[in-house]
Scaffold this active site. Structure first.
Site, PDB file in Angstrom:
ATOM      1  N   ARG A 121       4.712  -3.395  71.706  1.00 47.76           N
ATOM      2  CA  ARG A 121       3.833  -4.052  72.669  1.00 47.76           C
ATOM      3  C   ARG A 121       3.440  -3.050  73.752  1.00 47.76           C
ATOM      4  O   ARG A 121       4.246  -2.221  74.170  1.00 47.76           O
ATOM      5  CB  ARG A 121       4.538  -5.239  73.329  1.00 47.76           C
ATOM      6  CG  ARG A 121       4.608  -6.489  72.461  1.00 47.76           C
ATOM      7  CD  ARG A 121       3.213  -7.124  72.267  1.00 47.76           C
ATOM      8  NE  ARG A 121       3.237  -8.358  71.529  1.00 47.76           N
ATOM      9  CZ  ARG A 121       2.963  -8.500  70.230  1.00 47.76           C
ATOM     10  NH1 ARG A 121       2.676  -7.442  69.489  1.00 47.76           N
ATOM     11  NH2 ARG A 121       2.971  -9.683  69.658  1.00 47.76           N
ATOM     12  N   HIS A 170      -4.563  -2.498  67.321  1.00 44.84           N
ATOM     13  CA  HIS A 170      -3.534  -3.521  67.040  1.00 44.84           C
ATOM     14  C   HIS A 170      -3.612  -3.995  65.577  1.00 44.84           C
ATOM     15  O   HIS A 170      -3.745  -5.193  65.305  1.00 44.84           O
ATOM     16  CB  HIS A 170      -3.673  -4.704  68.014  1.00 44.84           C
ATOM     17  CG  HIS A 170      -2.407  -5.515  68.154  1.00 44.84           C
ATOM     18  ND1 HIS A 170      -1.987  -6.070  69.334  1.00 44.84           N
ATOM     19  CD2 HIS A 170      -1.459  -5.856  67.244  1.00 44.84           C
ATOM     20  CE1 HIS A 170      -0.849  -6.721  69.150  1.00 44.84           C
ATOM     21  NE2 HIS A 170      -0.509  -6.607  67.872  1.00 44.84           N
TER      22      HIS A 170
END
Ligand code: GLV
Length: 310
Positions: free
Chosen positions: A225, A273
């Protein structure tokens, strides 16, 4: 049972995968079907609008259509007494393994140098580093971290360390935990892979202080993250050579803003991502098992501990 799908994309594929695997359920899609909120038993969600889940009075379970529940836990109105399950899918793991192995080999085999050399028509050979001795460090030794470590072990990386909240017993992997363990772990990590979830404890864990404990010229791969990284500090260490190069898939703000300095740095590889994306086909089968467990009063696999944040 009445199941509501709440997500912004690929609703057609999700609806049909859930219908196929859960024939006993009526599957509704938020924003597409007329829904009586009181009728909904289970919500399968990815990044629902904050506040929305609190408006379903009879929810018996929430299934997060991804591994990380950070976006959900940021919603202060999230009904905390409703069981929350996160997706652990072998397909998600294999995507992550491919991404991490690719990144580790890229840096291990000096591809970051050769990319620059090609632009300069420069023919210089660099001796290969010793695979057995190369210090690889994996931050986060959950399912994904363990799968990545095993794949690297199979490729001959024998100097792998992992760091996690609690120490793990994993054959062939040095396991570190806690703050003392973190220092030793960082000193070991010539190639650092972050797979930690976004929690209070991991917030900005990679900062000037921790990055400076890596061996000089280390490489950083972040597929966990973005919130784990202090961007200014990473940029500083990338500019002063403490970190030689990095490969980043996750960011503090996504999509990465157009004016972000990361975009124009030569020693960065950026991806949007995509390290591991959830696919409805494989995920629906796993979700089905979790929903049936909840319906039968059994504890489903991968029930989230709200306090820990994963
Ligand atoms: C993706 O980032 C996920 O959490 O599944």
């Amino acid at each position: 049972m009445n199941v509501l799908l709440i997500r912004a994309d690929e609703t057609k594929a999700w609806r049909s995968a859930l219908r196929r695997h859960l024939p006993e359920a009526d599957v509704y899609v938020w924003g597409e079907d007329d829904v009586d909120k009181a009728d909904i038993d289970y919500a399968c969600v990815w990044k629902p609008e904050p506040g929305l889940l609190a408006t379903f009075p009879n929810l018996k379970g929430i299934y997060n259509l991804g591994a990380g529940v950070d976006a959900l836990l940021q919603d202060e109105t999230l009904p905390r007494d409703v069981p929350l399950v996160r997706l652990v899918d072998p397909m998600l793991s294999s995507g992550m393994v491919e991404y991490v192995v690719h990144g580790v080999l890229h840096f291990h085999r000096d591809m970051h140098f050769y990319a620059g050399q090609q632009k300069a028509k420069n023919w210089t050979q660099h001796l290969n580093a010793n695979t057995q001795k190369r210090g690889v460090g994996i931050l986060g030794l959950g399912e994904l971290g363990q799968d990545c470590a095993h794949a690297l072990l199979m490729l001959g990386f024998e100097n792998i360390a992992g760091w996690s909240r609690t120490e793990k017993e994993l054959p062939g992997i040095q396991s570190f935990a806690g703050e003392d363990g973190l220092n030793q772990f960082l000193q070991h990590s010539e190639i650092l892979v972050n797979l930690l979830p976004a929690t209070k404890a991991t917030h900005r864990l990679l900062n000037r202080d921790t990055l400076s404990k890596l061996p000089k010229g280390a490489f950083v791969i972040n597929a966990g993250r973005g919130t784990t990284v202090n961007d200014d500090d990473l940029i500083e260490t990338l500019n002063n050579g403490q970190v030689a190069a990095a490969m980043l898939d996750v960011f503090n703000t996504e999509p990465l803003p157009q004016d972000h300095p990361y975009w124009s740095m030569n020693n960065l590889i950026l991806t949007p991502h995509i390290a591991s994306l959830t696919t409805p086909m494989t995920a629906a089968e796993i979700i089905t098992k979790g929903l049936r467990d909840l319906e039968d009063g059994n504890t489903p696999d991968n029930l989230v501990d709200i306090e820990q944040g994963y």
